[in-house]
Design a protein around this motif. Structure first.
Motif, mmCIF file in Angstrom:
data_model
loop_
_atom_site.group_PDB
_atom_site.id
_atom_site.type_symbol
_atom_site.label_atom_id
_atom_site.label_comp_id
_atom_site.label_asym_id
_atom_site.label_seq_id
_atom_site.Cartn_x
_atom_site.Cartn_y
_atom_site.Cartn_z
ATOM 1 N N ASP A 141 -44.378 -13.667 8.854
ATOM 2 C CA ASP A 141 -44.428 -13.021 7.539
ATOM 3 C C ASP A 141 -45.745 -12.284 7.318
ATOM 4 O O ASP A 141 -45.763 -11.184 6.767
ATOM 5 C CB ASP A 141 -44.209 -14.046 6.426
ATOM 6 C CG ASP A 141 -42.793 -14.608 6.409
ATOM 7 O OD1 ASP A 141 -41.865 -13.915 6.888
ATOM 8 O OD2 ASP A 141 -42.615 -15.737 5.912
ATOM 9 N N GLU A 142 -46.843 -12.897 7.726
ATOM 10 C CA GLU A 142 -48.152 -12.245 7.581
ATOM 11 C C GLU A 142 -48.226 -10.976 8.433
ATOM 12 O O GLU A 142 -48.700 -9.934 7.959
ATOM 13 C CB GLU A 142 -49.276 -13.203 7.992
ATOM 14 C CG GLU A 142 -49.474 -14.359 7.026
ATOM 15 C CD GLU A 142 -50.333 -15.464 7.590
ATOM 16 O OE1 GLU A 142 -51.008 -16.143 6.797
ATOM 17 O OE2 GLU A 142 -50.331 -15.682 8.833
ATOM 18 N N GLU B 116 -46.206 -8.225 6.782
ATOM 19 C CA GLU B 116 -46.810 -7.670 5.577
ATOM 20 C C GLU B 116 -48.072 -6.867 5.888
ATOM 21 O O GLU B 116 -48.319 -5.840 5.264
ATOM 22 C CB GLU B 116 -47.106 -8.754 4.553
ATOM 23 C CG GLU B 116 -47.474 -8.138 3.209
ATOM 24 C CD GLU B 116 -47.353 -9.102 2.068
ATOM 25 O OE1 GLU B 116 -46.380 -8.981 1.297
ATOM 26 O OE2 GLU B 116 -48.224 -9.988 1.955
ATOM 27 N N PRO C 257 -55.018 -10.666 5.604
ATOM 28 C CA PRO C 257 -54.165 -11.770 5.157
ATOM 29 C C PRO C 257 -54.962 -12.634 4.175
ATOM 30 O O PRO C 257 -56.194 -12.672 4.234
ATOM 31 C CB PRO C 257 -53.877 -12.533 6.452
ATOM 32 C CG PRO C 257 -55.061 -12.249 7.322
ATOM 33 C CD PRO C 257 -55.505 -10.850 6.970
ATOM 34 N N TYR C 258 -54.279 -13.285 3.272
ATOM 35 C CA TYR C 258 -54.964 -14.220 2.379
ATOM 36 C C TYR C 258 -55.503 -15.403 3.177
ATOM 37 O O TYR C 258 -56.578 -15.920 2.895
ATOM 38 C CB TYR C 258 -54.013 -14.747 1.294
ATOM 39 C CG TYR C 258 -53.627 -13.705 0.277
ATOM 40 C CD1 TYR C 258 -54.560 -13.225 -0.643
ATOM 41 C CD2 TYR C 258 -52.334 -13.211 0.215
ATOM 42 C CE1 TYR C 258 -54.211 -12.275 -1.582
ATOM 43 C CE2 TYR C 258 -51.975 -12.263 -0.727
ATOM 44 C CZ TYR C 258 -52.924 -11.793 -1.619
ATOM 45 O OH TYR C 258 -52.577 -10.846 -2.551
ATOM 46 N N ARG C 259 -54.734 -15.820 4.162
ATOM 47 C CA ARG C 259 -55.117 -16.990 4.962
ATOM 48 C C ARG C 259 -56.310 -16.635 5.845
ATOM 49 O O ARG C 259 -56.364 -15.559 6.435
ATOM 50 C CB ARG C 259 -53.916 -17.445 5.796
ATOM 51 C CG ARG C 259 -54.059 -18.814 6.408
ATOM 52 C CD ARG C 259 -52.707 -19.340 6.875
ATOM 53 N NE ARG C 259 -52.079 -18.484 7.851
ATOM 54 C CZ ARG C 259 -52.126 -18.686 9.174
ATOM 55 N NH1 ARG C 259 -52.803 -19.702 9.668
ATOM 56 N NH2 ARG C 259 -51.495 -17.866 9.988
ATOM 57 N N LEU D 47 -51.656 -14.999 13.192
ATOM 58 C CA LEU D 47 -50.826 -14.667 12.034
ATOM 59 C C LEU D 47 -49.409 -15.172 12.259
ATOM 60 O O LEU D 47 -48.891 -15.122 13.374
ATOM 61 C CB LEU D 47 -50.773 -13.150 11.815
ATOM 62 C CG LEU D 47 -52.055 -12.458 11.392
ATOM 63 C CD1 LEU D 47 -51.819 -10.950 11.298
ATOM 64 C CD2 LEU D 47 -52.573 -12.998 10.072
ATOM 65 N N ASP D 48 -48.767 -15.625 11.187
ATOM 66 C CA ASP D 48 -47.353 -15.985 11.319
ATOM 67 C C ASP D 48 -46.510 -14.716 11.157
ATOM 68 O O ASP D 48 -47.034 -13.633 10.890
ATOM 69 C CB ASP D 48 -46.962 -17.104 10.346
ATOM 70 C CG ASP D 48 -47.024 -16.717 8.877
ATOM 71 O OD1 ASP D 48 -46.831 -15.524 8.539
ATOM 72 O OD2 ASP D 48 -47.253 -17.617 8.044
ATOM 73 N N ARG E 203 -47.629 -10.617 -0.943
ATOM 74 C CA ARG E 203 -47.419 -12.066 -0.977
ATOM 75 C C ARG E 203 -48.286 -12.787 0.057
ATOM 76 O O ARG E 203 -48.757 -13.890 -0.170
ATOM 77 C CB ARG E 203 -45.935 -12.338 -0.711
ATOM 78 C CG ARG E 203 -45.541 -13.744 -0.938
ATOM 79 C CD ARG E 203 -44.045 -13.897 -0.985
ATOM 80 N NE ARG E 203 -43.754 -15.322 -1.073
ATOM 81 C CZ ARG E 203 -42.646 -15.881 -0.690
ATOM 82 N NH1 ARG E 203 -41.683 -15.137 -0.207
ATOM 83 N NH2 ARG E 203 -42.476 -17.168 -0.790
ATOM 84 N N HIS E 204 -48.511 -12.136 1.215
ATOM 85 C CA HIS E 204 -49.234 -12.768 2.321
ATOM 86 C C HIS E 204 -50.525 -12.041 2.683
ATOM 87 O O HIS E 204 -51.326 -12.561 3.464
ATOM 88 C CB HIS E 204 -48.350 -12.823 3.570
ATOM 89 C CG HIS E 204 -47.046 -13.514 3.332
ATOM 90 N ND1 HIS E 204 -46.933 -14.878 3.233
ATOM 91 C CD2 HIS E 204 -45.798 -13.018 3.139
ATOM 92 C CE1 HIS E 204 -45.671 -15.198 3.004
ATOM 93 N NE2 HIS E 204 -44.960 -14.090 2.934
ATOM 94 N N ALA E 205 -50.709 -10.842 2.154
ATOM 95 C CA ALA E 205 -51.875 -10.030 2.507
ATOM 96 C C ALA E 205 -52.228 -9.109 1.344
ATOM 97 O O ALA E 205 -51.440 -8.933 0.417
ATOM 98 C CB ALA E 205 -51.577 -9.223 3.767
#
Length: 157
Positions: free
Chosen positions: A72-73, A76, A59-61, A69-70, A39-41
């Protein structure tokens, strides 16, 4: 030579069309060399691997540094790294791993603008004279073949 000449490397730290880690998720898995998506990576084959099965968890971001990183990131990236280790051990029988992030150009990050964690499987005796004398690495399997084996063995959510 493609890596040394900077092929497919962004010219600056901006997000967008030049970043290979931002582009990969927009491609189909085989073309983008993506092994698994979270979902995040996501997990992607290294186009210039140190060893067969060398993957990166990204990460996608588009963020550069680990503290950016937050929660959740971070969780993951850790979970995908653990799964990558399990799957690589299962399909390749590797004996160990090098895992790490090079943070910033001064630390050796080839693409410093988009954080990525390397997961490199290792085997006893996998280094020989080639990387030292010939500045060459023998890789016995094509990236696409390794990606297919990893993706097929990756556990379903």
């Amino acid at each position: 030579m493609a890596y040394l000449q900077g092929e497919d490397k962004p010219e600056n730290g901006d997000a967008g069309p030049q970043c290979p880690f931002c582009r990969a998720p927009g491609r189909d898995d085989a073309t983008g060399l993506i092994v698994a998506r979270g979902r995040h990576a996501f997990v992607v084959m290294n186009l210039y691997p140190y060893n067969t099965g060398h993957v990166m968890v990204c990460p996608y971001r588009h963020v550069a540094m680990y503290p950016d990183l937050d929660t959740d990131e971070t969780a993951e990236v850790a979970a995908l790294t653990k799964t990558a280790m399990r799957v690589l051990t299962e399909i390749s029988g590797c004996h160990g791993f090098n895992i790490g992030m090079n943070q910033g150009p001064v630390a050796g990050a080839g693409i410093a603008a988009h954080l990525h964690q390397h997961v490199v499987p290792r085997w006893g005796g996998d280094s020989n004279f080639l990387p030292i004398i010939g500045q060459t690495k023998a890789l016995p399997e094509l990236l696409g073949d390794t990606r297919e084996r990893l993706a097929a063995a990756w556990p379903a959510d």
